[in-house]
Scaffold this motif. Sequence first.
Motif, PDB file in Angstrom:
ATOM      1  N   LEU A   1       0.719  -1.281   0.001  1.00  0.00           N
ATOM      2  CA  LEU A   1      -0.003  -0.023  -0.030  1.00  0.00           C
ATOM      3  C   LEU A   1       0.848   1.188   0.023  1.00  0.00           C
ATOM      4  O   LEU A   1       0.548   2.200  -0.473  1.00  0.00           O
ATOM      5  N   VAL A   2       1.796   1.247   0.789  1.00  0.00           N
ATOM      6  CA  VAL A   2       2.985   2.367   0.618  1.00  0.00           C
ATOM      7  C   VAL A   2       3.435   2.756  -0.757  1.00  0.00           C
ATOM      8  O   VAL A   2       3.349   3.703  -1.212  1.00  0.00           O
ATOM      9  N   GLU A   3       3.797   1.506  -1.562  1.00  0.00           N
ATOM     10  CA  GLU A   3       4.112   1.400  -2.960  1.00  0.00           C
ATOM     11  C   GLU A   3       3.108   2.033  -3.874  1.00  0.00           C
ATOM     12  O   GLU A   3       3.126   2.966  -4.610  1.00  0.00           O
ATOM     13  N   ALA A   4       1.812   1.802  -3.392  1.00  0.00           N
ATOM     14  CA  ALA A   4       0.680   1.900  -4.299  1.00  0.00           C
ATOM     15  C   ALA A   4       0.540   3.659  -4.154  1.00  0.00           C
ATOM     16  O   ALA A   4       0.004   4.447  -4.910  1.00  0.00           O
ATOM     17  N   ILE A   5       0.742   4.134  -3.010  1.00  0.00           N
ATOM     18  CA  ILE A   5       0.488   5.685  -2.759  1.00  0.00           C
ATOM     19  C   ILE A   5       1.823   6.393  -3.358  1.00  0.00           C
ATOM     20  O   ILE A   5       1.565   7.337  -3.813  1.00  0.00           O
ATOM     21  N   VAL A   6       3.009   5.810  -3.067  1.00  0.00           N
ATOM     22  CA  VAL A   6       4.008   6.522  -3.563  1.00  0.00           C
ATOM     23  C   VAL A   6       3.814   6.581  -5.103  1.00  0.00           C
ATOM     24  O   VAL A   6       4.075   7.659  -5.621  1.00  0.00           O
TER      25      VAL A   6
END
Length: 249
Positions: free
Chosen positions: A27-32
């Motif tokens: 999810l962090v990667e999806a947001i970044v």
Amino acid sequence: MTSPAEPASGRTRTPIDRIGVTVLKDLVEAIVTREFAPGEALPPEGELSLQFGVSRTVIRETMKRLQEKGMVTVAQGRGTHVTPATTWNVLDPLVLSTMIGNDSTLGVLDELSVVRASLEAAMAAAAADTADADARADLREHLEAMVERTEDSAAFREADVRFHLAIMRLSQNGLAENIARVLITHAVGSDRFTGQDPSHAFELTIAEHESIVEAIAAGDPEAARIAMSAHILGSWERRRLPSARRSND
């Protein structure tokens, strides 16, 4: 009777914490990467639970961790929304490493170098005010360690980092040191940060480090500030990958 903590096959289930780390990273990667853009709502808890194949408890805990990192806001009845990058805790190891890992234009590393240059220049100036004979001798030893390792790029870079950490300690500025350490630690492992060394790169780096040591040894804070800033910004420009040059270069 089979224990409730184990499936019938006898295999131990993956602990919730480990499952949650995987979901959090995704999810962090999806947001970044703006798969979920600022202002956009994340899918509901139930949908994420099905998507990742985890319990709602794991999703709930993941949302709390994203909120702690400043990446989302959670409002009762309105869902979970992605926040702008300006609110993220960019010193959080996962956030910073994900930003660097997805920095295709090198904009993040450009900004990181500017921030690092400012912090380390201030620390070099402070070191020039505080360094005694022992400290100056220690810096020269770190410099000599770099000279001895020019034939081994990995060992040279490790010695380079140790040189910078030594100056940070001399500055006696704990907050600046803490921030700069995080920036260095999570940048040095990136191929984008390492970039492409030009001819005689190590010799140039050593010469710049010599200027820093000389300024600190002379007790000249302004010269130390200028030498450190010029080194960090100049070194980054030298090795910055040509394929990722800024549009105005």
